[in-house]
Scaffold this motif. Sequence first.
Motif, PDB file in Angstrom:
ATOM      1  N   ASP A   1      59.652  39.077  23.689  1.00 43.21           N
ATOM      2  CA  ASP A   1      59.239  39.971  24.642  1.00 43.21           C
ATOM      3  C   ASP A   1      59.482  41.309  24.965  1.00 43.21           C
ATOM      4  OD1 ASP A   1      58.311  40.293  27.558  1.00 43.21           O
ATOM      5  OD2 ASP A   1      60.354  38.864  28.338  1.00 43.21           O
ATOM      6  N   SER A   2      58.271  42.230  25.364  1.00 39.93           N
ATOM      7  CA  SER A   2      58.869  43.808  25.252  1.00 39.93           C
ATOM      8  C   SER A   2      59.382  44.223  25.760  1.00 39.93           C
ATOM      9  CB  SER A   2      57.845  44.120  24.636  1.00 39.93           C
ATOM     10  OG  SER A   2      56.684  43.956  25.963  1.00 39.93           O
ATOM     11  N   GLY A   3      59.383  43.105  27.984  1.00 37.62           N
ATOM     12  CA  GLY A   3      60.135  43.272  28.670  1.00 37.62           C
ATOM     13  C   GLY A   3      58.893  44.237  29.881  1.00 37.62           C
ATOM     14  N   SER A   4      58.270  44.157  29.309  1.00 43.05           N
ATOM     15  CA  SER A   4      56.879  45.252  29.626  1.00 43.05           C
ATOM     16  C   SER A   4      55.879  44.225  30.197  1.00 43.05           C
ATOM     17  CB  SER A   4      56.654  46.579  29.378  1.00 43.05           C
ATOM     18  OG  SER A   4      55.226  46.569  29.679  1.00 43.05           O
ATOM     19  N   ARG A   5      55.973  44.187  32.005  1.00 42.39           N
ATOM     20  CA  ARG A   5      55.393  43.748  32.813  1.00 42.39           C
ATOM     21  C   ARG A   5      54.401  45.069  33.612  1.00 42.39           C
ATOM     22  NH1 ARG A   5      57.416  40.864  30.102  1.00 42.39           N
ATOM     23  NH2 ARG A   5      58.026  38.836  30.411  1.00 42.39           N
ATOM     24  N   PRO A   6      52.847  45.525  33.257  1.00 38.78           N
ATOM     25  CA  PRO A   6      52.149  46.180  33.915  1.00 38.78           C
ATOM     26  C   PRO A   6      51.787  46.002  35.107  1.00 38.78           C
ATOM     27  CG  PRO A   6      51.004  45.282  32.244  1.00 38.78           C
ATOM     28  CD  PRO A   6      52.418  45.140  31.666  1.00 38.78           C
ATOM     29  N   ILE A   7      51.717  46.555  36.311  1.00 37.23           N
ATOM     30  CA  ILE A   7      51.520  46.230  36.929  1.00 37.23           C
ATOM     31  C   ILE A   7      49.832  46.482  37.457  1.00 37.23           C
ATOM     32  CG2 ILE A   7      51.496  47.109  39.389  1.00 37.23           C
ATOM     33  CD1 ILE A   7      54.805  47.254  39.209  1.00 37.23           C
ATOM     34  N   GLU A   8      49.192  46.014  37.742  1.00 33.50           N
ATOM     35  CA  GLU A   8      48.018  46.570  38.005  1.00 33.50           C
ATOM     36  C   GLU A   8      47.704  46.911  39.484  1.00 33.50           C
ATOM     37  OE1 GLU A   8      42.951  44.311  37.321  1.00 33.50           O
ATOM     38  OE2 GLU A   8      44.922  43.008  36.320  1.00 33.50           O
ATOM     39  N   GLY A   9      46.964  47.503  39.939  1.00 37.15           N
ATOM     40  CA  GLY A   9      46.501  48.239  41.441  1.00 37.15           C
ATOM     41  C   GLY A   9      45.476  47.186  41.872  1.00 37.15           C
ATOM     42  N   VAL A  10      45.812  46.798  43.931  1.00 41.23           N
ATOM     43  CA  VAL A  10      45.070  45.404  44.225  1.00 41.23           C
ATOM     44  C   VAL A  10      43.450  46.165  44.688  1.00 41.23           C
ATOM     45  CG1 VAL A  10      46.795  44.079  44.413  1.00 41.23           C
ATOM     46  CG2 VAL A  10      45.829  46.158  45.800  1.00 41.23           C
ATOM     47  N   GLY A  11      42.679  45.248  44.934  1.00 45.74           N
ATOM     48  CA  GLY A  11      41.741  46.025  45.831  1.00 45.74           C
ATOM     49  C   GLY A  11      41.845  47.097  47.181  1.00 45.74           C
ATOM     50  N   THR A  12      40.901  47.810  47.036  1.00 40.39           N
ATOM     51  CA  THR A  12      41.271  48.880  48.739  1.00 40.39           C
ATOM     52  C   THR A  12      40.263  48.759  49.414  1.00 40.39           C
ATOM     53  OG1 THR A  12      41.108  51.386  47.849  1.00 40.39           O
ATOM     54  CG2 THR A  12      43.301  49.830  47.590  1.00 40.39           C
ATOM     55  N   ALA A  13      39.364  48.032  49.506  1.00 38.83           N
ATOM     56  CA  ALA A  13      38.588  48.321  49.816  1.00 38.83           C
ATOM     57  C   ALA A  13      37.557  47.100  50.372  1.00 38.83           C
ATOM     58  CB  ALA A  13      36.965  49.418  49.672  1.00 38.83           C
ATOM     59  N   VAL A  14      37.694  46.116  50.737  1.00 43.35           N
ATOM     60  CA  VAL A  14      37.201  44.744  51.491  1.00 43.35           C
ATOM     61  C   VAL A  14      37.234  44.451  52.631  1.00 43.35           C
ATOM     62  CG1 VAL A  14      36.940  42.448  50.980  1.00 43.35           C
ATOM     63  CG2 VAL A  14      38.070  44.324  48.877  1.00 43.35           C
TER      64      VAL A  14
ATOM     65  N   GLY B   1      32.403  51.417  55.611  1.00 42.06           N
ATOM     66  CA  GLY B   1      31.781  51.983  54.182  1.00 42.06           C
ATOM     67  C   GLY B   1      32.092  52.947  53.829  1.00 42.06           C
ATOM     68  N   ILE B   2      32.753  53.973  54.277  1.00 41.38           N
ATOM     69  CA  ILE B   2      32.787  55.225  54.084  1.00 41.38           C
ATOM     70  C   ILE B   2      34.160  55.264  53.828  1.00 41.38           C
ATOM     71  CG2 ILE B   2      33.690  57.654  55.273  1.00 41.38           C
ATOM     72  CD1 ILE B   2      31.753  57.530  56.887  1.00 41.38           C
ATOM     73  N   TRP B   3      35.189  54.222  54.453  1.00 44.21           N
ATOM     74  CA  TRP B   3      36.749  54.021  54.167  1.00 44.21           C
ATOM     75  C   TRP B   3      36.230  53.566  52.097  1.00 44.21           C
ATOM     76  CZ3 TRP B   3      40.459  51.533  57.542  1.00 44.21           C
ATOM     77  CH2 TRP B   3      40.878  52.475  58.668  1.00 44.21           C
ATOM     78  N   ALA B   4      35.041  52.815  52.374  1.00 39.78           N
ATOM     79  CA  ALA B   4      35.219  51.947  50.872  1.00 39.78           C
ATOM     80  C   ALA B   4      34.395  53.312  49.685  1.00 39.78           C
ATOM     81  CB  ALA B   4      34.219  50.878  51.142  1.00 39.78           C
ATOM     82  N   ARG B   5      33.471  54.566  50.394  1.00 42.94           N
ATOM     83  CA  ARG B   5      33.310  55.042  49.408  1.00 42.94           C
ATOM     84  C   ARG B   5      34.256  55.972  49.514  1.00 42.94           C
ATOM     85  NH1 ARG B   5      29.259  57.762  52.750  1.00 42.94           N
ATOM     86  NH2 ARG B   5      30.733  59.586  53.086  1.00 42.94           N
ATOM     87  N   ASN B   6      35.421  56.529  49.932  1.00 44.34           N
ATOM     88  CA  ASN B   6      35.703  57.161  49.472  1.00 44.34           C
ATOM     89  C   ASN B   6      37.225  56.839  48.621  1.00 44.34           C
ATOM     90  OD1 ASN B   6      38.037  59.973  50.636  1.00 44.34           O
ATOM     91  ND2 ASN B   6      39.202  57.947  50.759  1.00 44.34           N
ATOM     92  N   ASP B   7      37.857  55.226  48.570  1.00 48.43           N
ATOM     93  CA  ASP B   7      38.451  54.615  47.723  1.00 48.43           C
ATOM     94  C   ASP B   7      37.905  55.051  45.859  1.00 48.43           C
ATOM     95  OD1 ASP B   7      39.777  54.384  49.657  1.00 48.43           O
ATOM     96  OD2 ASP B   7      39.853  52.120  49.703  1.00 48.43           O
ATOM     97  N   ALA B   8      36.697  54.337  46.099  1.00 48.17           N
ATOM     98  CA  ALA B   8      36.398  54.836  44.641  1.00 48.17           C
ATOM     99  C   ALA B   8      35.689  56.010  43.926  1.00 48.17           C
ATOM    100  CB  ALA B   8      34.619  53.779  45.274  1.00 48.17           C
ATOM    101  N   GLU B   9      35.731  57.632  44.945  1.00 47.90           N
ATOM    102  CA  GLU B   9      35.033  58.153  44.292  1.00 47.90           C
ATOM    103  C   GLU B   9      36.433  59.342  43.802  1.00 47.90           C
ATOM    104  OE1 GLU B   9      32.577  59.966  46.805  1.00 47.90           O
ATOM    105  OE2 GLU B   9      30.581  58.784  46.301  1.00 47.90           O
ATOM    106  N   ARG B  10      37.502  58.900  45.281  1.00 47.46           N
ATOM    107  CA  ARG B  10      38.844  59.842  45.747  1.00 47.46           C
ATOM    108  C   ARG B  10      39.683  58.836  45.309  1.00 47.46           C
ATOM    109  NH1 ARG B  10      37.681  65.206  47.217  1.00 47.46           N
ATOM    110  NH2 ARG B  10      40.426  65.546  46.405  1.00 47.46           N
TER     111      ARG B  10
END
Length: 518
Positions: A15-28, A338-347
């Motif tokens: 066990d390397s001790g590393s547990r990577p964290i994956e970012g959750v979705g922000t635009a649902v 929709g703009i919030w979602a677009r902003n999250d995807a692009e920036r």
Amino acid sequence: MPQYLSPGVYVEEVDSGSRPIEGVGTAVAAFVGVAAAGPLHEPTLVSNWTQFTTIFGEFVEGSYLAHSVYGYFMNGGGNAYVVRIGSDGRKGAAPGTMAQAELAPGADAKDPPYQVSALEPGPGGNDITVEVTYPESQEGQEPPPTDVFNLTVRRAGSLVESFEGLTTRRTKQNAATVVKDQSKLIRLEATSGSVERPAAGTTTLTGGNVPALPERISPDEYIGDVGDRTGVGSLETIDEVTMIAVPDLSAAYDRGAIDAEQFKAVQLAMIAHCELMGDRLAILDPPPNLTPSQIKEWRVESAGYDSKFAALYWPRIKVLDPTSGQTIFIPPSGHLAGIWARNDAERGVHKAPANEVVRGAISLESSITRNEHDLLNPEGINCLRSFPGRGVRVWGARTLSSDPAWRYINVRRLFNYLEKSILRNTDWVVFEPNDRNLWAKVRRTIASFLVMEWRKGALFGSTPSEAFFVKCDDETNPAEAIDLGQITCQIGVAPVKPAEFVIFQLAQLQGGVSLVSE
């Protein structure tokens, strides 16, 4: 430790001790409102406009739900949950008319044997066709009894269901019983006590109409209840939701189905829901036909909302109404989601969702001057403005919080993203030995995740140490806390904030002009 009982070479996975964290979705997004068809009080996932129209139908006169969902997808939205309200008998609303048809009588009968009805009310049932066929005799076998028939159900020309060997007799293959138990589209009802086999042929269901909008709607219809899984309350069961909108609240207010106090009560419930969940924001719509001074008075005196989990946009936007071919003004919440979602995807979620074009907006219900905007922006009223040659744009990015630390939408949403990502990806810590080795693993895991966010530009600072800190040691975990089975990790981050005010200072110097920017 494994036991080694014979000479040889052994391979062990360490066990390397590393547990990577994956970012959750922000635009649902989640929408609550009145639709032409579809399941009632059940959050239903849709990923595009075609899916929405297939499940919920298209535009309903007097409702803004379909317009808002259409604007959401047009402006870059992806997944969304839709909660249909307003058409169940328990709430006193009139259901839509169900599409129906009668199967033609056989050669030896005069009256139609069965009436076919669509399960769901509304025009969606008008796409259903039912075909009756007779089983063919197989060579060397006795011909079937004369009351046996097959039923094929199609929707929009596509085969959906088929039932073979149905009979009019009271057996386990009784046509009405089999269809009731197995069909998800139709019901069969005998028209008399003695039923003959229907004639072979195809019948199309007709007469499905949009549900009538009730004259009065109780605020409870929108607010709902988490126990009953209704209204906004039903969204507590959906972890993926990050923003909610109730555009049909404005539709009900426009036609007098609710009054100003009820309008406020529902929006307060939306805010309370978001504060309780702690991982989503409410996008609020303003009342109609308000001047700049009136929207300020409504925001400060009448509504008085103070929450870091809500944002308000004004004024309404003008869009094309496909049902009439005319333009109408609708609340902007769906387009903004929709703009919030677009902003999250692009920036990225750390970037303020502002200075973005509102796609589909022809014009605005009201225009403002710079001086009028100066009065609205400090109150958390995010204005939509039309600029010559630049279209209709979002010109504000503030929450409704009086706390300067939570003034900006992107800061609140960034923290929601960080908190949820860390929470979902550190459950491996539970029941691990609570010692310094575990603390070190936790620090490494979270620090690695925050370094990635810093590199994306989400955190302020020229070095990771300036952007965040992660503390999990003897100081945060004293012996008393360990005895209670607790582990505490302190995390601090420096979020980036939008350049809301861009100031250029010009000074005249002898021999030229010097430009200094801040």
